[in-house]
Scaffold this motif. Structure first.
Motif, PDB file in Angstrom:
ATOM      1  N   PRO A   3       0.828  -1.205   0.000  1.00 52.18           N
ATOM      2  CA  PRO A   3       0.000   0.000   0.000  1.00 52.18           C
ATOM      3  C   PRO A   3       0.866   1.260   0.000  1.00 52.18           C
ATOM      4  O   PRO A   3       1.894   1.317   0.676  1.00 52.18           O
ATOM      5  CB  PRO A   3      -0.821  -0.122   1.278  1.00 52.18           C
ATOM      6  CG  PRO A   3      -0.111  -1.094   2.139  1.00 52.18           C
ATOM      7  CD  PRO A   3       0.675  -1.982   1.229  1.00 52.18           C
ATOM      8  N   THR A   4       0.433   2.243  -0.760  1.00 51.17           N
ATOM      9  CA  THR A   4       1.115   3.532  -0.849  1.00 51.17           C
ATOM     10  C   THR A   4       0.243   4.578  -0.170  1.00 51.17           C
ATOM     11  O   THR A   4      -0.973   4.598  -0.356  1.00 51.17           O
ATOM     12  CB  THR A   4       1.348   3.911  -2.327  1.00 51.17           C
ATOM     13  OG1 THR A   4       2.126   2.888  -2.943  1.00 51.17           O
ATOM     14  CG2 THR A   4       2.088   5.233  -2.446  1.00 51.17           C
ATOM     15  N   THR A   5       0.876   5.443   0.609  1.00 48.66           N
ATOM     16  CA  THR A   5       0.129   6.481   1.319  1.00 48.66           C
ATOM     17  C   THR A   5      -0.617   7.367   0.319  1.00 48.66           C
ATOM     18  O   THR A   5      -0.181   7.508  -0.824  1.00 48.66           O
ATOM     19  CB  THR A   5       1.065   7.337   2.193  1.00 48.66           C
ATOM     20  OG1 THR A   5       2.071   7.927   1.374  1.00 48.66           O
ATOM     21  CG2 THR A   5       1.699   6.510   3.296  1.00 48.66           C
ATOM     22  N   PRO A   6      -1.724   7.946   0.732  1.00 51.03           N
ATOM     23  CA  PRO A   6      -2.523   8.770  -0.182  1.00 51.03           C
ATOM     24  C   PRO A   6      -1.736   9.910  -0.847  1.00 51.03           C
ATOM     25  O   PRO A   6      -2.038  10.286  -1.973  1.00 51.03           O
ATOM     26  CB  PRO A   6      -3.635   9.325   0.711  1.00 51.03           C
ATOM     27  CG  PRO A   6      -3.759   8.338   1.816  1.00 51.03           C
ATOM     28  CD  PRO A   6      -2.367   7.819   2.047  1.00 51.03           C
ATOM     29  N   TYR A  10       5.119   7.463   0.619  1.00 54.33           N
ATOM     30  CA  TYR A  10       5.634   6.235   1.225  1.00 54.33           C
ATOM     31  C   TYR A  10       4.847   5.026   0.763  1.00 54.33           C
ATOM     32  O   TYR A  10       3.687   5.135   0.368  1.00 54.33           O
ATOM     33  CB  TYR A  10       5.512   6.292   2.760  1.00 54.33           C
ATOM     34  CG  TYR A  10       6.157   7.497   3.383  1.00 54.33           C
ATOM     35  CD1 TYR A  10       7.505   7.499   3.682  1.00 54.33           C
ATOM     36  CD2 TYR A  10       5.411   8.634   3.666  1.00 54.33           C
ATOM     37  CE1 TYR A  10       8.106   8.612   4.254  1.00 54.33           C
ATOM     38  CE2 TYR A  10       6.000   9.746   4.231  1.00 54.33           C
ATOM     39  CZ  TYR A  10       7.348   9.727   4.522  1.00 54.33           C
ATOM     40  OH  TYR A  10       7.938  10.825   5.074  1.00 54.33           O
ATOM     41  N   PHE A  11       5.469   3.863   0.887  1.00 55.25           N
ATOM     42  CA  PHE A  11       4.760   2.598   0.807  1.00 55.25           C
ATOM     43  C   PHE A  11       5.031   1.887   2.126  1.00 55.25           C
ATOM     44  O   PHE A  11       5.983   2.212   2.845  1.00 55.25           O
ATOM     45  CB  PHE A  11       5.169   1.775  -0.423  1.00 55.25           C
ATOM     46  CG  PHE A  11       6.621   1.381  -0.487  1.00 55.25           C
ATOM     47  CD1 PHE A  11       7.039   0.151  -0.007  1.00 55.25           C
ATOM     48  CD2 PHE A  11       7.561   2.232  -1.048  1.00 55.25           C
ATOM     49  CE1 PHE A  11       8.375  -0.222  -0.071  1.00 55.25           C
ATOM     50  CE2 PHE A  11       8.884   1.876  -1.130  1.00 55.25           C
ATOM     51  CZ  PHE A  11       9.308   0.642  -0.633  1.00 55.25           C
ATOM     52  N   LEU A  17       7.113   2.408   7.192  1.00 57.01           N
ATOM     53  CA  LEU A  17       7.064   3.322   6.047  1.00 57.01           C
ATOM     54  C   LEU A  17       8.415   3.384   5.340  1.00 57.01           C
ATOM     55  O   LEU A  17       9.457   3.509   5.987  1.00 57.01           O
ATOM     56  CB  LEU A  17       6.693   4.736   6.517  1.00 57.01           C
ATOM     57  CG  LEU A  17       5.280   4.910   7.057  1.00 57.01           C
ATOM     58  CD1 LEU A  17       5.145   6.242   7.780  1.00 57.01           C
ATOM     59  CD2 LEU A  17       4.269   4.812   5.939  1.00 57.01           C
ATOM     60  N   TRP A  18       8.364   3.297   4.015  1.00 56.56           N
ATOM     61  CA  TRP A  18       9.556   3.419   3.177  1.00 56.56           C
ATOM     62  C   TRP A  18       9.280   4.492   2.141  1.00 56.56           C
ATOM     63  O   TRP A  18       8.218   4.494   1.513  1.00 56.56           O
ATOM     64  CB  TRP A  18       9.880   2.086   2.490  1.00 56.56           C
ATOM     65  CG  TRP A  18      10.240   1.048   3.506  1.00 56.56           C
ATOM     66  CD1 TRP A  18       9.393   0.148   4.085  1.00 56.56           C
ATOM     67  CD2 TRP A  18      11.514   0.840   4.105  1.00 56.56           C
ATOM     68  NE1 TRP A  18      10.073  -0.624   5.001  1.00 56.56           N
ATOM     69  CE2 TRP A  18      11.392  -0.213   5.032  1.00 56.56           C
ATOM     70  CE3 TRP A  18      12.763   1.447   3.943  1.00 56.56           C
ATOM     71  CZ2 TRP A  18      12.453  -0.674   5.789  1.00 56.56           C
ATOM     72  CZ3 TRP A  18      13.821   0.972   4.699  1.00 56.56           C
ATOM     73  CH2 TRP A  18      13.658  -0.075   5.609  1.00 56.56           C
ATOM     74  N   TYR A  95       0.006   8.710   9.511  1.00 54.31           N
ATOM     75  CA  TYR A  95      -0.582   7.772   8.553  1.00 54.31           C
ATOM     76  C   TYR A  95      -1.275   6.585   9.231  1.00 54.31           C
ATOM     77  O   TYR A  95      -1.846   5.734   8.566  1.00 54.31           O
ATOM     78  CB  TYR A  95       0.488   7.239   7.593  1.00 54.31           C
ATOM     79  CG  TYR A  95       1.114   8.300   6.737  1.00 54.31           C
ATOM     80  CD1 TYR A  95       0.444   8.816   5.626  1.00 54.31           C
ATOM     81  CD2 TYR A  95       2.371   8.807   7.030  1.00 54.31           C
ATOM     82  CE1 TYR A  95       1.013   9.803   4.835  1.00 54.31           C
ATOM     83  CE2 TYR A  95       2.957   9.788   6.240  1.00 54.31           C
ATOM     84  CZ  TYR A  95       2.268  10.274   5.150  1.00 54.31           C
ATOM     85  OH  TYR A  95       2.838  11.253   4.370  1.00 54.31           O
ATOM     86  N   SER A  96      -1.224   6.521  10.541  1.00 51.47           N
ATOM     87  CA  SER A  96      -1.756   5.380  11.280  1.00 51.47           C
ATOM     88  C   SER A  96      -3.245   5.131  10.988  1.00 51.47           C
ATOM     89  O   SER A  96      -3.645   4.011  10.690  1.00 51.47           O
ATOM     90  CB  SER A  96      -1.550   5.589  12.774  1.00 51.47           C
ATOM     91  OG  SER A  96      -2.048   4.494  13.492  1.00 51.47           O
ATOM     92  N   GLU A  97      -4.036   6.176  11.062  1.00 53.26           N
ATOM     93  CA  GLU A  97      -5.484   6.025  10.834  1.00 53.26           C
ATOM     94  C   GLU A  97      -5.757   5.556   9.407  1.00 53.26           C
ATOM     95  O   GLU A  97      -6.588   4.679   9.180  1.00 53.26           O
ATOM     96  CB  GLU A  97      -6.193   7.347  11.115  1.00 53.26           C
ATOM     97  CG  GLU A  97      -7.695   7.219  11.158  1.00 53.26           C
ATOM     98  CD  GLU A  97      -8.344   8.525  11.602  1.00 53.26           C
ATOM     99  OE1 GLU A  97      -9.261   8.967  10.875  1.00 53.26           O
ATOM    100  OE2 GLU A  97      -7.947   9.086  12.639  1.00 53.26           O
TER     101      GLU A  97
END
Length: 108
Positions: A3-6, A10-11, A17-18, A95-97
């Motif tokens: 998954p990639t952050t919106p 990051y993925f 997180l990377w 990004y937790s939520e």
């Protein structure tokens, strides 16, 4: 696929997180850098296999240099002042939520 952050910064792998590559890199430049990265990673593998500490040090330095050029390490590629959360557990970031909202995932 991970998954990639919106925001595309990051993925997430195993709750960590990377940083993604800089999306503003031209496709040909990005591909050349990816090719360099793969070659450097092969050098790391070969150095490990030969137990050559100096060769390993040099190969790892090449990996680092290319990752900085790609924007995956070093200075962030975005300019809105947001902090860099690279290599942090997603549960300890903003990004937790979002991550917990994904089907079948839970921030570790």
């Amino acid at each position: 696929m991970y998954p990639t952050t919106p925001d595309g910064r990051y993925f997430v792998v195993n709750g960590k997180l990377w940083r993604c590559s800089n999306p503003s890199l031209p496709a040909d430049v990005r591909q050349n850098l990816v090719n360099e990265l793969m070659a450097a990673r092969r050098e790391v593998k070969n150095a490990k296999a030969s137990n050559d500490a100096e060769q390993l040090k040099g190969a790892r330095a090449k990996v680092q240099k290319v990752k900085v050029k790609l924007g995956e390490r070093g200075p962030v590629w975005w300019d809105d002042g947001s902090p860099d959360f690279a290599q942090r557990n997603v549960k300890n970031t903003s990004y937790s939520e979002w991550y917990e909202s994904l089907a079948g995932t839970k921030a570790k």
